[in-house]
Design a protein around this motif. Structure first.
Motif, PDB file in Angstrom:
ATOM      1  N   ALA A  67      54.086  12.733 -79.614  1.00  0.00           N
ATOM      2  CA  ALA A  67      54.190  11.291 -79.368  1.00  0.00           C
ATOM      3  C   ALA A  67      54.230  10.986 -77.872  1.00  0.00           C
ATOM      4  O   ALA A  67      53.642  10.001 -77.418  1.00  0.00           O
ATOM      5  CB  ALA A  67      55.431  10.732 -80.052  1.00  0.00           C
ATOM      6  N   GLY A  71      51.231   8.759 -76.927  1.00  0.00           N
ATOM      7  CA  GLY A  71      51.727   7.405 -76.702  1.00  0.00           C
ATOM      8  C   GLY A  71      51.174   6.743 -75.451  1.00  0.00           C
ATOM      9  O   GLY A  71      50.627   5.628 -75.534  1.00  0.00           O
ATOM     10  N   ASN A  91      55.033  -2.502 -79.613  1.00  0.00           N
ATOM     11  CA  ASN A  91      56.029  -1.435 -79.568  1.00  0.00           C
ATOM     12  C   ASN A  91      57.247  -1.800 -80.410  1.00  0.00           C
ATOM     13  O   ASN A  91      57.750  -0.973 -81.180  1.00  0.00           O
ATOM     14  CB  ASN A  91      56.446  -1.158 -78.120  1.00  0.00           C
ATOM     15  CG  ASN A  91      57.463  -0.048 -78.026  1.00  0.00           C
ATOM     16  OD1 ASN A  91      57.428   0.914 -78.780  1.00  0.00           O
ATOM     17  ND2 ASN A  91      58.389  -0.182 -77.091  1.00  0.00           N
TER      18      ASN A  91
END
Length: 124
Positions: A67, A71, A91
């Motif tokens: 992630a 991300g 988010n």
């Protein structure tokens, strides 16, 4: 989630005062400091066998590393397409499926020895 939502709201209404950003960054730091130990305790509570615990923690660490790698890549693409405020809002909304999944988890209560708890606190 609250920090992301707060930053999205601050950007959306143009409340970019330095003090507001410092307060939101402090909130995010406090939430992160509480999140990590609680998350690791949750992982250990979800594993049935104590022998599987190292593998579960390794899988958890791998997912977080993935992630952290993907991300920023996805955030950069989204930032270029829609701007800052929608990124912060996305988010914050991305935590909704996580919260729904957490509500479905059923764990057996753990029993603690009163003697074990009683001997710990005088040492503090």
């Amino acid at each position: 989630m609250p920090a992301g939502g707060g930053l999205g709201g601050a950007d959306g209404i143009r409340a970019d005062h330095p003090l507001a950003l410092v307060l939101l960054a402090t909130l995010f730091g406090v939430l992160t400091a509480l999140d990590t130990p609680l998350r690791l305790a949750l992982v250990s509570g979800l594993v049935d066998s104590h022998d599987d615990l190292p593998n579960a923690l390794a899988l958890n660490a791998t997912l977080f590393t993935l992630a952290r790698f993907l991300g920023p890549l996805l955030a950069g693409l989204l930032l270029g397409l829609v701007g800052e405020a929608p990124c912060f809002a996305f988010n914050a909304l991305s935590f909704v499926p996580l919260l729904l999944a957490l509500r479905r988890i059923r764990m057996a209560p753990t029993l603690r020895s009163p003697a074990r708890c009683a001997t710990y606190w005088p040492k503090v």
